[in-house]
Write a protein that holds these residues in place. Sequence first.
Motif, PDB file in Angstrom:
ATOM      1  N   LEU A  60       0.884   1.818 -11.750  1.00 48.76           N
ATOM      2  CA  LEU A  60       1.046   2.548 -10.489  1.00 48.76           C
ATOM      3  C   LEU A  60      -0.207   2.500  -9.616  1.00 48.76           C
ATOM      4  N   SER A  61      -1.257   1.883 -10.120  1.00 52.79           N
ATOM      5  CA  SER A  61      -2.561   1.950  -9.441  1.00 52.79           C
ATOM      6  C   SER A  61      -2.601   1.210  -8.102  1.00 52.79           C
ATOM      7  N   ARG A  62      -1.654   0.297  -7.887  1.00 53.62           N
ATOM      8  CA  ARG A  62      -1.618  -0.443  -6.612  1.00 53.62           C
ATOM      9  C   ARG A  62      -0.467   0.023  -5.699  1.00 53.62           C
ATOM     10  N   LYS A  63       0.203   1.105  -6.082  1.00 52.55           N
ATOM     11  CA  LYS A  63       1.297   1.665  -5.280  1.00 52.55           C
ATOM     12  C   LYS A  63       0.688   2.376  -4.064  1.00 52.55           C
ATOM     13  N   CYS A  64       1.075   1.962  -2.867  1.00 51.83           N
ATOM     14  CA  CYS A  64       0.464   2.520  -1.646  1.00 51.83           C
ATOM     15  C   CYS A  64       1.159   3.801  -1.197  1.00 51.83           C
ATOM     16  N   GLU A  65       0.616   4.921  -1.652  1.00 51.67           N
ATOM     17  CA  GLU A  65       1.188   6.230  -1.331  1.00 51.67           C
ATOM     18  C   GLU A  65       0.143   7.245  -0.897  1.00 51.67           C
ATOM     19  N   LEU A  66      -1.112   6.858  -0.847  1.00 53.15           N
ATOM     20  CA  LEU A  66      -2.153   7.794  -0.425  1.00 53.15           C
ATOM     21  C   LEU A  66      -2.427   7.594   1.058  1.00 53.15           C
ATOM     22  N   GLU A  67      -2.752   8.669   1.736  1.00 59.02           N
ATOM     23  CA  GLU A  67      -3.100   8.586   3.154  1.00 59.02           C
ATOM     24  C   GLU A  67      -4.372   7.744   3.283  1.00 59.02           C
ATOM     25  N   GLY A  68      -4.323   6.740   4.148  1.00 56.56           N
ATOM     26  CA  GLY A  68      -5.471   5.845   4.320  1.00 56.56           C
ATOM     27  C   GLY A  68      -6.535   6.421   5.237  1.00 56.56           C
ATOM     28  N   ASN A  69      -7.615   5.677   5.409  1.00 59.70           N
ATOM     29  CA  ASN A  69      -8.714   6.112   6.270  1.00 59.70           C
ATOM     30  C   ASN A  69      -8.464   5.797   7.737  1.00 59.70           C
ATOM     31  N   ILE A  70      -7.460   4.971   7.999  1.00 63.82           N
ATOM     32  CA  ILE A  70      -7.042   4.712   9.375  1.00 63.82           C
ATOM     33  C   ILE A  70      -5.719   5.449   9.560  1.00 63.82           C
ATOM     34  N   LYS A  71      -5.635   6.215  10.611  1.00 66.00           N
ATOM     35  CA  LYS A  71      -4.448   7.040  10.883  1.00 66.00           C
ATOM     36  C   LYS A  71      -3.165   6.226  10.741  1.00 66.00           C
ATOM     37  N   GLY A  72      -2.214   6.799  10.001  1.00 68.42           N
ATOM     38  CA  GLY A  72      -0.914   6.154   9.850  1.00 68.42           C
ATOM     39  C   GLY A  72      -0.847   5.083   8.782  1.00 68.42           C
ATOM     40  N   THR A  73      -1.956   4.858   8.034  1.00 62.65           N
ATOM     41  CA  THR A  73      -1.922   3.830   6.987  1.00 62.65           C
ATOM     42  C   THR A  73      -1.794   4.488   5.612  1.00 62.65           C
ATOM     43  N   ILE A 101      -2.733   3.785   1.449  1.00 59.82           N
ATOM     44  CA  ILE A 101      -3.548   2.990   0.527  1.00 59.82           C
ATOM     45  C   ILE A 101      -3.126   3.306  -0.904  1.00 59.82           C
ATOM     46  N   SER A 102      -3.630   2.491  -1.827  1.00 61.14           N
ATOM     47  CA  SER A 102      -3.328   2.696  -3.248  1.00 61.14           C
ATOM     48  C   SER A 102      -4.452   3.487  -3.915  1.00 61.14           C
ATOM     49  N   VAL A 103      -4.194   3.899  -5.146  1.00 59.38           N
ATOM     50  CA  VAL A 103      -5.234   4.568  -5.931  1.00 59.38           C
ATOM     51  C   VAL A 103      -6.417   3.606  -6.123  1.00 59.38           C
ATOM     52  N   CYS A 104      -6.135   2.332  -6.364  1.00 53.74           N
ATOM     53  CA  CYS A 104      -7.224   1.337  -6.476  1.00 53.74           C
ATOM     54  C   CYS A 104      -8.067   1.306  -5.206  1.00 53.74           C
ATOM     55  N   ASP A 105      -7.413   1.361  -4.054  1.00 62.18           N
ATOM     56  CA  ASP A 105      -8.148   1.367  -2.784  1.00 62.18           C
ATOM     57  C   ASP A 105      -9.024   2.612  -2.670  1.00 62.18           C
ATOM     58  N   ALA A 106      -8.515   3.748  -3.163  1.00 64.75           N
ATOM     59  CA  ALA A 106      -9.280   4.997  -3.120  1.00 64.75           C
ATOM     60  C   ALA A 106     -10.538   4.878  -3.982  1.00 64.75           C
ATOM     61  N   GLY A 118     -13.087   3.137   9.619  1.00 63.07           N
ATOM     62  CA  GLY A 118     -11.785   2.761   9.064  1.00 63.07           C
ATOM     63  C   GLY A 118     -11.760   1.293   8.673  1.00 63.07           C
ATOM     64  N   LEU A 119     -12.327   0.456   9.550  1.00 70.31           N
ATOM     65  CA  LEU A 119     -12.405  -0.984   9.260  1.00 70.31           C
ATOM     66  C   LEU A 119     -13.342  -1.264   8.091  1.00 70.31           C
ATOM     67  N   LEU A 120     -14.422  -0.501   7.996  1.00 66.08           N
ATOM     68  CA  LEU A 120     -15.343  -0.651   6.869  1.00 66.08           C
ATOM     69  C   LEU A 120     -14.618  -0.276   5.571  1.00 66.08           C
ATOM     70  N   ALA A 121     -13.824   0.793   5.609  1.00 68.57           N
ATOM     71  CA  ALA A 121     -13.039   1.193   4.431  1.00 68.57           C
ATOM     72  C   ALA A 121     -12.102   0.058   4.007  1.00 68.57           C
ATOM     73  N   VAL A 122     -11.436  -0.562   4.984  1.00 67.96           N
ATOM     74  CA  VAL A 122     -10.533  -1.676   4.682  1.00 67.96           C
ATOM     75  C   VAL A 122     -11.313  -2.832   4.039  1.00 67.96           C
ATOM     76  N   SER A 123     -12.548  -3.049   4.479  1.00 69.38           N
ATOM     77  CA  SER A 123     -13.358  -4.129   3.880  1.00 69.38           C
ATOM     78  C   SER A 123     -13.661  -3.817   2.406  1.00 69.38           C
ATOM     79  N   PHE A 124     -13.841  -2.529   2.079  1.00 67.44           N
ATOM     80  CA  PHE A 124     -14.048  -2.145   0.667  1.00 67.44           C
ATOM     81  C   PHE A 124     -12.772  -2.408  -0.130  1.00 67.44           C
ATOM     82  N   HIS A 125     -11.616  -2.045   0.438  1.00 67.30           N
ATOM     83  CA  HIS A 125     -10.343  -2.283  -0.255  1.00 67.30           C
ATOM     84  C   HIS A 125     -10.187  -3.785  -0.525  1.00 67.30           C
TER      85      HIS A 125
END
Length: 171
Positions: free
Chosen positions: A33-46, A48-53, A90-97
């Motif tokens: 379940l670690s890659r299931k995208c159900e967490l609120e992302g750092n960019i509004k309306g996105t 993310i997964s637990v791995c991304d967190a 938000g873009l920096l967060a996406v670069s980490f993901h």
Amino acid sequence: MSSVPQSKDELFSAINSIFPKLMDDYRIVPESLSRKCELEGNIKGTQISVCDAVAYLVGWGKLVLKWHSLRSQGLPVVFPDTGYKWNQLGLLAVSFHDEYSDWKYEDLLKELDSTINELISLISSLSNEELYETTWYEKWTLGRMIQFNTSSPMKNMRTKVRRFNKSNGLS
């Protein structure tokens, strides 16, 4: 204790009170379940997964270590990072993901643990004066910069992960 650490001891306490609980919450999540995208992302309306967190916290932790390393060598530091402005977090967060998108969940958790331990060692190596009585970046102290990128986002991520665990019947 105020919600915002004002000293070395309070910074330790803030990290040490949230980090083990956050890791416990992360360890409940199975790899499946670690890659299931159900967490609120750092960019509004996105979403993310637990791995991304986890990657987000690793990314910021490593960035703080990089800032300190460069600064202590007398080298210039680009804040928040090369190619990003403060209004592009938000873009920096996406670069980490993206940077950790191929990592196994267990390896990401180990990387987070090791990154936080490096930050704890860094904090240990510095005096309260270096952390909280000296301006380090613009108006901010190093202690505050560490807190902005460790205990504060950890609390935020813990809320998101607990919500994920609950909605997926994990406890």
